[in-house]
Enzyme design. Sequence first.
Site, PDB file in Angstrom:
ATOM      1  N   THR A 126       0.869  -0.969  -0.203  1.00 45.46           N
ATOM      2  CA  THR A 126      -0.193  -0.190  -0.452  1.00 45.46           C
ATOM      3  C   THR A 126       0.539   1.277  -0.208  1.00 45.46           C
ATOM      4  OG1 THR A 126      -1.699   1.096   0.636  1.00 45.46           O
ATOM      5  CG2 THR A 126      -0.227  -0.033   2.304  1.00 45.46           C
ATOM      6  N   CYS A 154      -3.871   7.606   7.223  1.00 44.48           N
ATOM      7  CA  CYS A 154      -4.106   6.851   6.530  1.00 44.48           C
ATOM      8  C   CYS A 154      -3.139   5.767   7.880  1.00 44.48           C
ATOM      9  CB  CYS A 154      -4.996   6.147   5.708  1.00 44.48           C
ATOM     10  SG  CYS A 154      -5.172   6.869   4.634  1.00 44.48           S
ATOM     11  N   HIS A 156      -6.541  -0.738   4.631  1.00 44.89           N
ATOM     12  CA  HIS A 156      -5.711   0.665   3.784  1.00 44.89           C
ATOM     13  C   HIS A 156      -6.842   1.521   4.667  1.00 44.89           C
ATOM     14  CE1 HIS A 156      -3.235   3.551   2.041  1.00 44.89           C
ATOM     15  NE2 HIS A 156      -3.764   4.633   2.824  1.00 44.89           N
TER      16      HIS A 156
END
Length: 159
Positions: free
Chosen positions: A23, A29, A46
């Site tokens: 990711t 995040c 995520h």
Amino acid sequence: MKLITVSIGGLEVTADRDATLITHGLGSCIAVMTYDPVAKVAGMLHFQLPTSTLSPERAKESPGTFADTGIPLLFERMYALGAKKGNIQVKVAGGGNFHGDNGTFDIGKRNYTMMRKIFWKAQVLIAAEDCGGNRSRTARLFVDTGQITIQSGSEVSPL
């Protein structure tokens, strides 16, 4: 090696030992990375926001967007592929502050706090973390070994 990209609000679980979960762009995040070394099952979430109460409709469509819906779903999918709670190792990265809001919204901190609360209630320990600050991160989880690397700029380090 097969790369599986997990985007914002994304959740991926696999037992494919040739896969690498990845990711990009972890700012506020958080990536939750899970690995069962016995079952050789790996997962990555995520998530973008702490609670689904912010948008119940969005939570139905994309539960991985929120910590409170994404984290339980990540574990459910791990169990479905044979992982056992007692074997699962959890590592996390992200939760930074990039918005120049002087802490007004502090989404990264709120994400981190909610994640810790969920794990505390579920009696799940975090084995390692790379959270906070103001740098973007890319996380990679190699399914064959369970190794995780965090990249920020040109620097790559194990987690």
